[in-house]
Scaffold this motif. Structure first.
Motif, short mmCIF file in Angstrom:
data_model
loop_
_atom_site.label_atom_id
_atom_site.label_comp_id
_atom_site.label_asym_id
_atom_site.label_seq_id
_atom_site.Cartn_x
_atom_site.Cartn_y
_atom_site.Cartn_z
N MET A 1 0.85 -1.20 0.00
CA MET A 1 0.00 0.00 0.00
C MET A 1 0.88 1.24 0.00
O MET A 1 1.85 1.33 0.73
N THR A 2 0.51 2.22 -0.82
CA THR A 2 1.28 3.45 -0.86
C THR A 2 1.19 4.19 0.48
O THR A 2 0.20 4.09 1.18
N VAL A 26 -10.92 -2.12 -0.17
CA VAL A 26 -12.28 -2.27 0.34
C VAL A 26 -12.71 -3.74 0.31
O VAL A 26 -13.31 -4.25 1.27
N LYS A 27 -12.38 -4.43 -0.76
CA LYS A 27 -12.77 -5.84 -0.89
C LYS A 27 -12.14 -6.71 0.20
O LYS A 27 -12.80 -7.54 0.81
N LYS A 28 -10.84 -6.50 0.46
CA LYS A 28 -10.18 -7.33 1.46
C LYS A 28 -10.60 -6.95 2.87
O LYS A 28 -10.74 -7.82 3.75
N TYR A 29 -10.85 -5.65 3.12
CA TYR A 29 -11.35 -5.25 4.43
C TYR A 29 -12.74 -5.85 4.67
O TYR A 29 -13.04 -6.31 5.78
N PHE A 236 -7.97 -13.36 -3.37
CA PHE A 236 -6.96 -12.31 -3.30
C PHE A 236 -5.58 -12.90 -3.59
O PHE A 236 -5.49 -13.91 -4.26
N ASN A 237 -4.54 -12.25 -3.10
CA ASN A 237 -3.18 -12.75 -3.33
C ASN A 237 -2.35 -12.66 -2.06
O ASN A 237 -2.82 -12.19 -1.02
N ASP A 243 -0.64 -7.95 3.89
CA ASP A 243 -1.04 -6.60 4.28
C ASP A 243 -2.03 -6.63 5.44
O ASP A 243 -1.91 -5.87 6.40
N LEU A 244 -3.03 -7.53 5.34
CA LEU A 244 -4.00 -7.65 6.44
C LEU A 244 -3.34 -8.18 7.70
O LEU A 244 -3.54 -7.63 8.79
N GLU A 245 -2.57 -9.24 7.57
CA GLU A 245 -1.94 -9.84 8.75
C GLU A 245 -1.04 -8.82 9.46
O GLU A 245 -1.14 -8.63 10.68
#
Length: 272
Positions: A1-2, A26-29, A236-237, A243-245
Motif C-alpha cells: 500500500m502506498t 475495500v474488498k479485502k477489508y 486475493f493474493n 497486508d492484512l496480517e
C-alpha cells in the motif's frame, strides 16, 4: 500500500479512494470484517452497540461515514428507522449501493449519498440520532463538526459513535506517529473527546475506553484470516494476505502498548 500523504492529492476524496479505501482495499477489508462492514468487529460489535441508540420505529438517523452500509441495513431491518447514510469514499459507496440493490424491503428506509459532512448542510433539529463508526478519525476540524451535530439533532436527540483514539499518555512512539501521518488521521484521546462533547453543550455524556473489546475483535479477525487462508487466497493474493496480517498485528501491538485505543461515546442534546 502506498504511504503517500494526503497533501499529494488534489482532494481528500481522491486520497481515500486511492490509498486506504482503494477498490482492492475495500474488498479485502470487507472479507475480514464481514459483508457490508468496514469497522472493528463488524456485525458482532454492531449488535452490541445498537441498543445505545435507543431507536424507535420512524426515527431519523444520520450515519456519518456509512462505509459499506451494513450498519444501515441492520438499523432499517431491525428498527424501521429512516437513515441518511453518507460517506466521502466513492469506492465504498459503490459497494454499499450494490448490497442495497438486493434489499428491496428497506428501499424506502435509506438514502445513500456521497458527500463531505464538514461542508454539506443538513436541517437543524431534525435527527433523532447521529451515528458514526470509526470514521471521525478522518476529520481534522472536530469542534466545528460537533457544533453541527448539536444543531442537526432534535432536542433530546443523541450522538453515538466509536472512533480510534490515542492512549492517555503524553508521548508516543515514532512508529505510531508515522502510522497516523500516513493515514492522515486526526486522533483524539478519549478524555479529549469527552471534553469536546461537553464543551459543545451535550449532556449525560458517557466516554468509554473499550480497548479490551478492540483487541478481542482484532484477535477474532486474525483467527478468521488464518483459518480462512485458503478461501482468502482464492479471491486475493499473498500481498493482500500479508497486508492484512501485518496491519492487524500492528494494531494489536499499538493497542497493547497503550498508544492506540478504541473509544465508545454517547451523549444527548438537552431537551430545553
Amino acid at each position: 500500500m502506498t504511504t503517500q500523504s494526503s497533501n499529494y492529492y488534489e482532494n481528500f476524496q481522491d486520497f481515500l479512494d486511492d490509498v486506504q479505501y482503494s477498490k482492492q482495499g475495500v474488498k479485502k477489508y470487507e472479507w475480514i470484517f464481514g459483508e457490508g462492514y468496514l469497522s472493528t468487529g463488524g456485525l458482532e460489535t454492531t449488535r452490541e452497540i445498537m441498543p445505545l441508540l435507543e431507536l424507535k420505529k420512524g426515527q431519523r438517523v444520520l450515519d456519518v461515514g456509512c462505509g459499506l452500509g451494513g450498519h444501515d441495513f441492520f438499523m432499517a431491518q431491525n428498527y424501521g428507522v429512516y437513515i441518511d447514510a453518507i460517506d466521502l469514499s466513492k469506492n465504498m459507496m459503490s459497494v454499499a449501493l450494490q448490497h442495497f440493490s438486493k434489499k428491496p424491503e428497506i428501499a424506502d428506509n435509506i438514502k445513500f449519498r456521497i458527500c463531505d459532512v464538514t461542508t454539506t448542510p443538513f436541517p437543524d433539529n431534525y435527527y433523532d440520532v447521529i451515528y458514526s463508526r470509526d470514521a471521525l478519525l478522518h476529520i481534522k476540524e472536530k469542534p466545528q463538526l460537533f457544533q453541527k451535530f448539536f444543531r442537526w439533532l432534535k432536542p433530546g436527540g443523541r450522538v453515538v459513535f466509536t472512533d480510534y483514539c490515542r492512549g492517555e499518555m503524553n508521548s508516543f512512539s515514532d512508529e505510531f506517529e508515522k502510522y497516523v501521518k500516513q493515514r492522515d488521521y486526526t486522533l483524539y484521546k478519549v478524555s479529549e473527546y469527552q471534553t469536546l462533547i461537553k464543551n459543545t453543550g451535550f449532556v449525560d455524556i458517557k466516554a468509554e475506553d473499550i480497548n479490551d473489546k478492540f483487541v478481542d475483535s482484532l484477535h477474532r479477525e486474525l483467527k478468521k484470516l488464518y483459518s480462512g487462508r485458503k478461501e482468502f487466497m482464492e479471491a486475493f493474493n499473498q500481498e493482500d494476505y500479508n497486508d492484512l496480517e501485518q496491519g492487524w498485528l500492528a494494531k494489536v501491538k499499538r493497542a497493547k502498548d497503550g498508544y492506540q485505543t478504541w473509544g465508545l461515546f454517547r451523549a444527548y442534546k438537552p431537551i430545553h
